[in-house]
Design a protein around this motif. Sequence first.
Motif, short mmCIF file in Angstrom:
data_model
loop_
_atom_site.label_atom_id
_atom_site.label_comp_id
_atom_site.label_asym_id
_atom_site.label_seq_id
_atom_site.Cartn_x
_atom_site.Cartn_y
_atom_site.Cartn_z
N SER A 194 16.73 55.63 22.37
CA SER A 194 15.64 54.70 22.66
C SER A 194 14.91 55.18 23.91
O SER A 194 15.46 55.95 24.70
CB SER A 194 16.21 53.30 22.88
OG SER A 194 16.93 53.25 24.08
N PRO A 195 13.66 54.70 24.11
CA PRO A 195 12.92 55.12 25.32
C PRO A 195 13.68 54.78 26.61
O PRO A 195 13.61 55.53 27.57
CB PRO A 195 11.62 54.32 25.23
CG PRO A 195 11.46 54.00 23.78
CD PRO A 195 12.85 53.88 23.23
N GLU A 196 14.41 53.67 26.61
CA GLU A 196 15.17 53.29 27.81
C GLU A 196 16.28 54.30 28.10
O GLU A 196 16.61 54.55 29.24
CB GLU A 196 15.78 51.89 27.65
CG GLU A 196 14.77 50.77 27.61
CD GLU A 196 14.16 50.57 26.22
OE1 GLU A 196 14.80 50.94 25.21
OE2 GLU A 196 13.04 50.06 26.15
N GLU A 197 16.86 54.86 27.05
CA GLU A 197 17.95 55.81 27.22
C GLU A 197 17.46 57.17 27.71
O GLU A 197 18.19 57.88 28.40
CB GLU A 197 18.72 55.98 25.91
CG GLU A 197 19.49 54.73 25.51
CD GLU A 197 20.09 54.85 24.11
OE1 GLU A 197 21.09 54.16 23.87
OE2 GLU A 197 19.58 55.62 23.28
N PRO B 160 14.18 58.44 32.91
CA PRO B 160 14.96 58.71 34.12
C PRO B 160 15.29 57.40 34.84
O PRO B 160 14.58 56.41 34.70
CB PRO B 160 14.03 59.58 34.97
CG PRO B 160 13.01 60.11 34.02
CD PRO B 160 12.89 59.10 32.92
N SER B 161 16.32 57.41 35.66
CA SER B 161 16.73 56.21 36.36
C SER B 161 15.64 55.74 37.32
O SER B 161 14.75 56.50 37.70
CB SER B 161 18.01 56.48 37.16
OG SER B 161 17.70 57.30 38.27
N ILE B 162 15.73 54.48 37.71
CA ILE B 162 14.77 53.93 38.66
C ILE B 162 14.84 54.70 39.98
O ILE B 162 13.80 55.04 40.56
CB ILE B 162 15.01 52.42 38.87
CG1 ILE B 162 14.60 51.67 37.60
CG2 ILE B 162 14.27 51.90 40.08
CD1 ILE B 162 14.88 50.19 37.61
N ASP B 163 16.04 55.00 40.43
CA ASP B 163 16.18 55.75 41.69
C ASP B 163 15.49 57.11 41.60
O ASP B 163 14.82 57.53 42.55
CB ASP B 163 17.65 55.95 42.05
CG ASP B 163 18.31 54.66 42.50
OD1 ASP B 163 17.59 53.75 42.96
OD2 ASP B 163 19.55 54.57 42.40
N PHE B 164 15.64 57.79 40.48
CA PHE B 164 15.01 59.09 40.31
C PHE B 164 13.49 58.95 40.37
O PHE B 164 12.80 59.75 41.02
CB PHE B 164 15.42 59.71 38.97
CG PHE B 164 14.77 61.04 38.70
CD1 PHE B 164 15.32 62.20 39.22
CD2 PHE B 164 13.62 61.13 37.94
CE1 PHE B 164 14.73 63.43 38.98
CE2 PHE B 164 13.03 62.35 37.70
CZ PHE B 164 13.58 63.51 38.22
N ARG B 165 12.96 57.91 39.71
CA ARG B 165 11.51 57.72 39.70
C ARG B 165 10.99 57.29 41.08
O ARG B 165 9.88 57.67 41.47
CB ARG B 165 11.11 56.73 38.61
CG ARG B 165 11.32 57.38 37.22
CD ARG B 165 10.97 56.47 36.09
NE ARG B 165 12.06 55.51 35.91
CZ ARG B 165 11.94 54.39 35.23
NH1 ARG B 165 10.81 54.05 34.68
NH2 ARG B 165 12.98 53.58 35.10
N ILE B 166 11.78 56.54 41.84
CA ILE B 166 11.39 56.21 43.21
C ILE B 166 11.30 57.48 44.05
O ILE B 166 10.35 57.69 44.81
CB ILE B 166 12.37 55.19 43.84
CG1 ILE B 166 12.17 53.81 43.20
CG2 ILE B 166 12.20 55.12 45.35
CD1 ILE B 166 13.22 52.77 43.62
N LEU C 78 7.08 48.93 38.15
CA LEU C 78 6.98 47.49 38.40
C LEU C 78 6.89 46.69 37.10
O LEU C 78 7.38 45.57 37.03
CB LEU C 78 5.79 47.18 39.30
CG LEU C 78 5.99 47.59 40.76
CD1 LEU C 78 4.68 47.49 41.53
CD2 LEU C 78 7.08 46.74 41.40
N ARG C 79 6.27 47.28 36.06
CA ARG C 79 6.25 46.59 34.76
C ARG C 79 7.66 46.47 34.20
O ARG C 79 8.00 45.50 33.54
CB ARG C 79 5.35 47.34 33.78
CG ARG C 79 3.88 47.02 33.97
CD ARG C 79 3.05 47.49 32.79
NE ARG C 79 3.11 48.94 32.58
CZ ARG C 79 2.31 49.82 33.15
NH1 ARG C 79 1.38 49.42 33.99
NH2 ARG C 79 2.41 51.11 32.90
N GLU C 80 8.47 47.46 34.52
CA GLU C 80 9.86 47.48 34.05
C GLU C 80 10.76 46.59 34.91
O GLU C 80 11.61 45.87 34.39
CB GLU C 80 10.35 48.94 34.11
CG GLU C 80 11.71 49.16 33.56
CD GLU C 80 12.07 50.63 33.65
OE1 GLU C 80 13.25 50.91 33.95
OE2 GLU C 80 11.20 51.50 33.42
N LYS C 81 10.56 46.65 36.22
CA LYS C 81 11.41 45.88 37.13
C LYS C 81 10.65 45.66 38.44
O LYS C 81 10.48 46.59 39.22
CB LYS C 81 12.72 46.64 37.40
CG LYS C 81 13.70 45.88 38.25
CD LYS C 81 15.02 46.61 38.37
CE LYS C 81 15.99 45.74 39.16
NZ LYS C 81 17.31 46.29 39.19
#
Length: 152
Positions: free
Chosen positions: A4-7, A10-16, A39-42
């Motif tokens: 799935s796209p969520e799987e 990349p992790s939120i930390d990686f994207r930050i 932000l749309r995600e979390k």
Amino acid sequence: LRASPEETMPSIDFRIQTAKLLLELDQPGSAVALLRRLLREKDTVAEVWFLLCMAHRMRGDSDELQEAALRGIRYLRSVGGEEQARHPVHGEVLRREDFEALAGDVTERLLAGDQAAEEAQQAQQARAVMEAQERELAADTSAEGGDRGDGG
């Protein structure tokens, strides 16, 4: 099996961290796009709001900067004033003052506007309660007047 796209995301930390790198590479437009997707995600990560403020400041988007700062401050207020997120530059705990330092006195005006809107809403609710009580009193008075007229 397809992931799935969520799987595959990349992790939120990686994207930050990626957003931080984009800012360091003077690519605030790309950072804004990435942070908005985050932000749309979390939308409950103070550091993301702060990085978005930094990106808007780099781009000179004062309206967007003010909105992001206000939303970041509102989030911090909702969790008790501090979140255990780290400031991307000095590594201290991220606080409301950090947002205000980026957005300047405009944030204070926005917060004052926020308070004024809350006060206006409370006043409107109080008027509605008073009007309901007046209608109830008027209905009681007319019912009593009707009773007296029938009894005489």
